[in-house]
Design an enzyme around this catalytic site. Structure first.
Site, short mmCIF file in Angstrom:
data_model
loop_
_atom_site.label_atom_id
_atom_site.label_comp_id
_atom_site.label_asym_id
_atom_site.label_seq_id
_atom_site.Cartn_x
_atom_site.Cartn_y
_atom_site.Cartn_z
N ASP A 177 14.88 1.86 -9.67
CA ASP A 177 13.95 2.33 -8.65
C ASP A 177 14.43 1.74 -7.32
O ASP A 177 14.25 0.55 -7.07
CB ASP A 177 12.54 1.85 -9.00
CG ASP A 177 11.53 2.21 -7.92
OD1 ASP A 177 11.93 2.65 -6.82
OD2 ASP A 177 10.32 2.02 -8.17
N LYS A 181 11.06 6.79 3.12
CA LYS A 181 11.15 5.35 3.39
C LYS A 181 12.48 4.98 4.05
O LYS A 181 12.78 3.82 4.27
CB LYS A 181 11.01 4.56 2.08
CG LYS A 181 9.61 4.67 1.44
CD LYS A 181 9.52 3.76 0.24
CE LYS A 181 8.47 4.16 -0.76
NZ LYS A 181 7.11 3.82 -0.36
N CYS A 201 -0.04 -0.56 -5.46
CA CYS A 201 0.35 0.10 -6.72
C CYS A 201 1.07 -0.87 -7.65
O CYS A 201 2.06 -0.52 -8.30
CB CYS A 201 1.21 1.34 -6.46
SG CYS A 201 0.32 2.62 -5.60
N GLN A 209 12.63 0.84 -2.35
CA GLN A 209 12.54 -0.17 -1.28
C GLN A 209 13.89 -0.69 -0.83
O GLN A 209 13.95 -1.55 0.05
CB GLN A 209 11.65 -1.34 -1.74
CG GLN A 209 10.20 -0.99 -1.95
CD GLN A 209 9.46 -0.62 -0.66
OE1 GLN A 209 9.90 -0.95 0.44
NE2 GLN A 209 8.35 0.08 -0.79
N HIS A 249 6.31 -1.02 -9.45
CA HIS A 249 5.35 -0.10 -8.84
C HIS A 249 4.80 0.81 -9.96
O HIS A 249 5.53 1.11 -10.91
CB HIS A 249 6.09 0.72 -7.80
CG HIS A 249 5.24 1.61 -6.95
ND1 HIS A 249 4.79 2.83 -7.40
CD2 HIS A 249 4.78 1.48 -5.69
CE1 HIS A 249 4.08 3.41 -6.43
NE2 HIS A 249 4.06 2.62 -5.39
#
Ligand code: 7TS
Length: 409
Positions: free
Chosen positions: A202, A228, A366, A205, A122
């Protein structure tokens, strides 16, 4: 705590019609919906406890401080961090990664060093490293993604040549927000550690979709967003290993993060306060703690089974549509599927789907460099969460058929 069968009842927003059809919310990769428990916690905080933290000796301030610090401890437990001082509250994944890019990279990178990331990141886990490399004279390198539809995942064999002792930092996503690829993050951390590189995961997600244990993963830093994972917007976390945080200079300075200030200078508190200048998002942190309770109540292993299971069903059903390109791995994948039709723009697909009550996302997500590599400008993405059902996938596929009929006749 809710059982699976009444999960939908916990989310007030789901019970509405959009364009005369029941809402089918499949844009969870962008942000998840919030359960009643989280909404109630925000209301309760503002109705009863609202006050600034850390600075007052009155009852409300002490209550707010206890709730804010309680949320930090709750999140430490959620990640199995060794200590709650390893949890820094931020605005979200983007800010968390920027803190590492500015604080850590500023102090450690020099010309000749390498920052390694991957082709599937991303922009939030890519542009900050470009900036850090530019500022320090370090070189930025990328682990390639394999396959015309990126179905092959990361080229792990390339790590043999890419992961050299010059690599000072390796930043990678746990689950790709465009491909659904689940990266072998524990292995990546282990290999990075072998060359002395610091690791940044990261987890935007993955955090809300599966159990996650920072000690088991062996990462140095991990970033995620509350919104999220059933939490409020405007709150996120940077997890950092204590030994590293203690050596880091603050990224922002101001109130709340100092021990002693004179007209000549200032000294810093230890982590986490050192990295939380100014009044924090108190309500957001409290809401995020409640979101952790909610997800643990559902059982995160079951959430993974549910969300990834829906993505596999969607992958199979969508793959049957004529001339579709479905991105990412065929087998194991995180809870999202993104796809493209050669002759229909993703924005048209999403606009048509909206008429059917579906919330999808269309665009580059993104991930512009990845899109370019795959010869695409955009995809349509369906991303799943705890309240989605197999029936909703049928609504999605029927909507795609209607769209294709309109454009192709
Ligand atoms: N990293 C990944 C893998 C993401 O998916 C996102 C947001 C971010 C970082 C940034 O998170 P933020 O909360 O700081 O904005 N991804 C998406 C998406 O896929 N659609 O909208 C936002």
């Amino acid at each position: 705590m809710p059982t699976w069968k009444d999960v939908r009842a916990d989310f007030p927003i789901l019970h509405q019609q959009v364009n005369g059809k029941p809402l089918v919310y499949l844009d969870n990769g962008a942000t998840s919906q919030k359960p009643r428990a989280v909404i109630d916690a925000l209301v309760k905080y503002y109705e009863r406890d609202n006050s600034n933290v850390h600075r007052g000796l009155h009852a409300l301030s002490m209550r707010a401080t206890d709730a804010y610090e309680g949320a930090r401890a709750r999140i430490a437990k959620f990640l199995n961090a060794a200590d709650s001082s390893e949890i820094i509250f931020t605005r979200g994944t983007t800010e968390s990664i920027n803190i590492v890019a500015r604080s850590w990279a500023h102090a450690h990178l020099k010309p000749g060093d390498v920052v390694l990331t991957t082709e599937m990141e991303h922009h939030s886990n890519l542009v900050p490293w470009q900036q850090a490399a530019k500022a320090s004279g370090a070189t930025l390198k990328y682990v390639p993604v394999l396959g015309t539809n990126a179905e092959g995942g990361l080229d792990l064999a390339s790590l043999d040549t890419l992961l050299t002792p010059q690599v000072k930092l390796f930043a990678f996503t746990h689950i790709s927000n465009t491909l659904g690829t689940i990266n072998p993050v524990a292995e990546l951390c282990r290999r990075a550690r072998a060359v002395g590189a610091v690791t940044v995961i990261d987890a935007a997600q993955s955090i809300g979709h599966a159990p996650l244990d920072v000690q088991e993963l062996g990462c140095d830093f991990l970033a995620f967003s509350g919104h999220k994972m059933c939490g409020p917007t405007g709150i996120g976390v940077l997890y950092g290993r204590r030994a590293l945080l203690d050596k880091l200079a603050p990224d922002e300075t101001g109130g709340g993060m100092v021990v002693n200030v004179t007209y000549q200078g200032a000294t810093w508190k230890p982590a986490p306060e050192r990295f939380e200048a100014g009044t924090p998002n108190i309500a957001g942190a409290i809401g995020l703690g409640v979101a952790c309770d909610y997800l643990d109540g559902l059982d995160r292993a079951k959430i993974r089974e549910h969300d990834d299971g829906l993505a596999r069903i969607a992958y199979d059903k969508l793959s049957a549509l004529p001339d579709i390109r479905v991105l990412g791995p065929k087998g194991d994948r995180g809870g999202l599927v993104s796809f493209a039709f050669p002759d229909v723009h993703a924005h048209d697909v999403v606009t048509f789907a909206d008429e059917d009550g579906l919330a999808l996302r269309g665009g580059h997500h993104c991930n512009q460099p990845l899109m370019r590599k795959l010869g695409l400008t955009s995809t349509t993405r369906a991303s799943f969460y705890v309240y989605n059902t197999a029936e909703e996938i049928d609504v999605l596929v029927a909507s795609m058929r209607r769209t294709l009929k309109f454009f192709r006749g």
